[in-house]
Design an enzyme around this catalytic site. Structure first.
Site, PDB file in Angstrom:
ATOM      1  CG  ASN A 150      -3.815 -22.299 -19.599  1.00 51.75           C
ATOM      2  OD1 ASN A 150      -2.660 -21.930 -19.581  1.00 51.75           O
ATOM      3  ND2 ASN A 150      -4.380 -22.853 -20.654  1.00 51.75           N
ATOM      4  CG  LEU A 166      -1.666 -26.536 -21.375  1.00 54.26           C
ATOM      5  CD1 LEU A 166      -0.971 -25.175 -21.301  1.00 54.26           C
ATOM      6  CD2 LEU A 166      -2.850 -26.560 -20.419  1.00 54.26           C
ATOM      7  CB  ALA A 187      -7.019 -29.247 -24.133  1.00 52.76           C
ATOM      8  CG  PHE A 229     -11.697 -33.481 -28.689  1.00 53.15           C
ATOM      9  CD1 PHE A 229     -10.621 -33.394 -29.562  1.00 53.15           C
ATOM     10  CD2 PHE A 229     -12.353 -34.681 -28.565  1.00 53.15           C
ATOM     11  CE1 PHE A 229     -10.212 -34.496 -30.308  1.00 53.15           C
ATOM     12  CE2 PHE A 229     -11.961 -35.786 -29.303  1.00 53.15           C
ATOM     13  CZ  PHE A 229     -10.870 -35.695 -30.184  1.00 53.15           C
ATOM     14  CD  GLU A 250      -3.632 -22.757 -24.062  1.00 53.14           C
ATOM     15  OE1 GLU A 250      -3.628 -23.890 -23.584  1.00 53.14           O
ATOM     16  OE2 GLU A 250      -4.674 -22.140 -24.367  1.00 53.14           O
TER      17      GLU A 250
HETATM   18  N1  CO8 Z   1      -8.860 -35.165 -27.000  1.00 54.58           N
HETATM   19  C1  CO8 Z   1      -9.540 -36.325 -26.920  1.00 54.58           C
HETATM   20  N2  CO8 Z   1      -9.271 -37.399 -27.688  1.00 54.58           N
HETATM   21  C2  CO8 Z   1      -8.253 -37.283 -28.574  1.00 54.58           C
HETATM   22  C3  CO8 Z   1      -7.485 -36.107 -28.697  1.00 54.58           C
HETATM   23  C4  CO8 Z   1      -7.821 -35.002 -27.859  1.00 54.58           C
HETATM   24  N3  CO8 Z   1      -7.128 -33.835 -27.880  1.00 54.58           N
HETATM   25  N4  CO8 Z   1      -6.541 -36.294 -29.649  1.00 54.58           N
HETATM   26  C5  CO8 Z   1      -6.716 -37.552 -30.112  1.00 54.58           C
HETATM   27  N5  CO8 Z   1      -7.751 -38.141 -29.470  1.00 54.58           N
HETATM   28  C6  CO8 Z   1      -8.297 -39.493 -29.708  1.00 54.58           C
HETATM   29  C7  CO8 Z   1      -9.098 -39.546 -31.003  1.00 54.58           C
HETATM   30  O1  CO8 Z   1     -10.456 -39.128 -30.789  1.00 54.58           O
HETATM   31  C8  CO8 Z   1      -8.980 -41.016 -31.365  1.00 54.58           C
HETATM   32  O2  CO8 Z   1      -9.890 -41.750 -30.556  1.00 54.58           O
HETATM   33  P1  CO8 Z   1     -10.773 -42.937 -31.229  1.00 54.58           P
HETATM   34  O3  CO8 Z   1      -9.755 -43.971 -31.655  1.00 54.58           O
HETATM   35  O4  CO8 Z   1     -11.658 -43.385 -30.111  1.00 54.58           O
HETATM   36  O5  CO8 Z   1     -11.493 -42.323 -32.402  1.00 54.58           O
HETATM   37  C9  CO8 Z   1      -7.587 -41.390 -30.896  1.00 54.58           C
HETATM   38  O6  CO8 Z   1      -7.201 -40.398 -29.920  1.00 54.58           O
HETATM   39  C10 CO8 Z   1      -6.565 -41.366 -32.033  1.00 54.58           C
HETATM   40  O7  CO8 Z   1      -6.652 -40.126 -32.683  1.00 54.58           O
HETATM   41  P2  CO8 Z   1      -6.807 -39.971 -34.292  1.00 54.58           P
HETATM   42  O8  CO8 Z   1      -7.555 -41.142 -34.844  1.00 54.58           O
HETATM   43  O9  CO8 Z   1      -7.386 -38.611 -34.555  1.00 54.58           O
HETATM   44  O10 CO8 Z   1      -5.272 -40.067 -34.733  1.00 54.58           O
HETATM   45  P3  CO8 Z   1      -4.582 -39.355 -35.987  1.00 54.58           P
HETATM   46  O11 CO8 Z   1      -3.181 -39.861 -36.017  1.00 54.58           O
HETATM   47  O12 CO8 Z   1      -5.436 -39.483 -37.200  1.00 54.58           O
HETATM   48  O13 CO8 Z   1      -4.548 -37.771 -35.632  1.00 54.58           O
HETATM   49  C11 CO8 Z   1      -4.128 -35.845 -34.232  1.00 54.58           C
HETATM   50  C12 CO8 Z   1      -3.806 -37.322 -34.542  1.00 54.58           C
HETATM   51  C13 CO8 Z   1      -3.653 -34.969 -35.366  1.00 54.58           C
HETATM   52  C14 CO8 Z   1      -3.406 -35.500 -32.951  1.00 54.58           C
HETATM   53  C15 CO8 Z   1      -5.662 -35.667 -34.049  1.00 54.58           C
HETATM   54  O14 CO8 Z   1      -6.148 -36.673 -33.144  1.00 54.58           O
HETATM   55  C16 CO8 Z   1      -6.011 -34.306 -33.471  1.00 54.58           C
HETATM   56  O15 CO8 Z   1      -6.005 -33.326 -34.181  1.00 54.58           O
HETATM   57  N6  CO8 Z   1      -6.322 -34.240 -32.139  1.00 54.58           N
HETATM   58  C17 CO8 Z   1      -6.665 -32.988 -31.488  1.00 54.58           C
HETATM   59  C18 CO8 Z   1      -5.444 -32.224 -31.057  1.00 54.58           C
HETATM   60  C19 CO8 Z   1      -5.822 -30.882 -30.448  1.00 54.58           C
HETATM   61  O16 CO8 Z   1      -6.248 -29.973 -31.151  1.00 54.58           O
HETATM   62  N7  CO8 Z   1      -5.660 -30.724 -29.138  1.00 54.58           N
HETATM   63  C20 CO8 Z   1      -6.010 -29.521 -28.423  1.00 54.58           C
HETATM   64  C21 CO8 Z   1      -4.876 -28.523 -28.496  1.00 54.58           C
HETATM   65  S1  CO8 Z   1      -5.257 -26.931 -27.827  1.00 54.58           S
HETATM   66  C22 CO8 Z   1      -4.799 -26.994 -26.184  1.00 54.58           C
HETATM   67  O17 CO8 Z   1      -4.251 -27.947 -25.737  1.00 54.58           O
HETATM   68  C23 CO8 Z   1      -5.099 -25.777 -25.345  1.00 54.58           C
HETATM   69  C24 CO8 Z   1      -6.461 -25.882 -24.704  1.00 54.58           C
HETATM   70  C25 CO8 Z   1      -6.574 -25.075 -23.443  1.00 54.58           C
HETATM   71  C26 CO8 Z   1      -7.511 -25.668 -22.386  1.00 54.58           C
HETATM   72  C27 CO8 Z   1      -6.709 -26.118 -21.190  1.00 54.58           C
HETATM   73  C28 CO8 Z   1      -7.551 -26.315 -19.924  1.00 54.58           C
HETATM   74  C29 CO8 Z   1      -6.673 -26.426 -18.730  1.00 54.58           C
END
Ligand code: CO8
Length: 279
Positions: free
Chosen positions: A100, A125, A69, A71, A157
């Protein structure tokens, strides 16, 4: 083929018996907003209705399959304070529960064989949807699936309360979920989750997708494809009832967390890089 609107993060095309869906937003690691998950579901429905299609293939781009998802999308939903919602419960029923439950349901009931071309890690997800695929191939051993529900103030989920124990075993699932640890390549291989590792470098997703599709085309040659759908229907019948039940239970349990607000606090920390997942 019926018309469907376009989405800049997800493309689709048909090649013979294959309905190919590709995530094409590598810059944010193919994170998806609520509307994108709905679009993905609509594409699956399109594949379902097309009698020339036997396999639905999920491909991605760049170094991640999907970071789950988005953020930024969660922040938008949080700010969605229009008068149309009578309460926080009403808001999250619309922004979380309905979306969802829909995308999960479409994956659970999909009648074509679902193949995932896992080019890299999948989170949240999106990782739940990977676990609902019938066949998974990996690009290399850098792939993992992370379900960071405990880190984000959420619960399982996307059917993961069933798909994960079913595919990886109950105790492995408990240990990974409780302590927010990824299901890594070794776990995925030992359990038979990954059918083949293509051993290609992470920078080569397009080549991996092309090679895999070529291999699939060879594999289906000479097959009577309605048999494949008939077998999918029978194999699916083992668990479909439990999946339908858990889909409803999961979103209803999660709703309390969204209304209470803990996931929002944690997603916002994730967005501002104050919170990280331990990988
Ligand atoms: N959302 C938005 N942008 C993201 C996301 C995300 N989930 N993940 C990565 N990005 C972006 C980063 O902000 C970054 O952008 P920028 O270069 O502009 O700063 C770019 O992608 C690269 O990311 P990182 O620099 O962070 O790359 P790393 O290799 O250091 O880290 C990770 C990779 C570990 C994946 C890290 O980016 C991270 O932890 N991301 C978040 C992952 C996460 O927690 N996702 C949510 C999971 S929960 C879910 O999906 C259920 C939610 C239910 C709601 C559903 C509604 C229908």
């Amino acid at each position: 083929m019926p018309e469907i609107r376009q989405n800049e993060k997800i493309s689709h095309r048909i090649e013979g018996p294959f309905f190919i869906i590709q995530l094409i937003n590598p810059d944010n690691l193919n994170a998806l907003e609520g509307e994108d998950y709905i679009y993905l579901g609509e594409l699956l429905e399109l594949a379902d209705k097309n009698s020339d299609v036997y396999f639905t293939i999920l491909q991605s781009s760049g170094r991640f399959f999907s970071s789950g998802a988005d953020f930024k999308g969660i922040a938008k939903a949080q700010e969605d304070n229009g008068a149309k919602y009578a309460s926080e419960t009403s808001k999250w029923l619309s922004n979380f529960v309905a979306r969802n439950v829909y995308v999960t349901d479409v994956f659970i009931k999909h009648s074509k064989v679902l193949v995932c071309c896992l080019n890299g890690p999948a989170i949240g997800l999106s990782a739940a949807l990977v676990a609902l695929c019938d066949i998974v191939y990996s690009m290399n051993d850098k792939v993992y699936l992370l379900y960071p529900f405990a880190n984000l103030g959420l619960v399982t989920e996307g059917g993961t309360a069933i798909s994960l124990p079913l595919k990886f075993g109950a105790n492995t699932t408990y240990e990974r979920l409780m302590f927010n640890k990824p299901f890594n390549y070794d776990i995925m291989t030992k359990s038979g989750f990954i059918s083949k590792n293509f051993n290609m470098p992470s920078s080569n997703t397009e080549a991996f997708n092309a090679e895999l599709l070529k291999e699939l085309k060879g594999k289906v040659e000479g097959l009577y494809l309605p048999s494949c759908l008939g077998m999918k229907k029978l194999l699916k019948s083992n668990h479909i009832g439990s999946f339908n039940e858990i889909n409803s239970m999961e979103v209803n349990e999660s709703l309390k967390y969204w209304v209470d607000g803990e996931p929002l606090r944690r997603f916002s920390q994730l967005g501002s890089k104050q919170r990280k997942h331990r990988l």
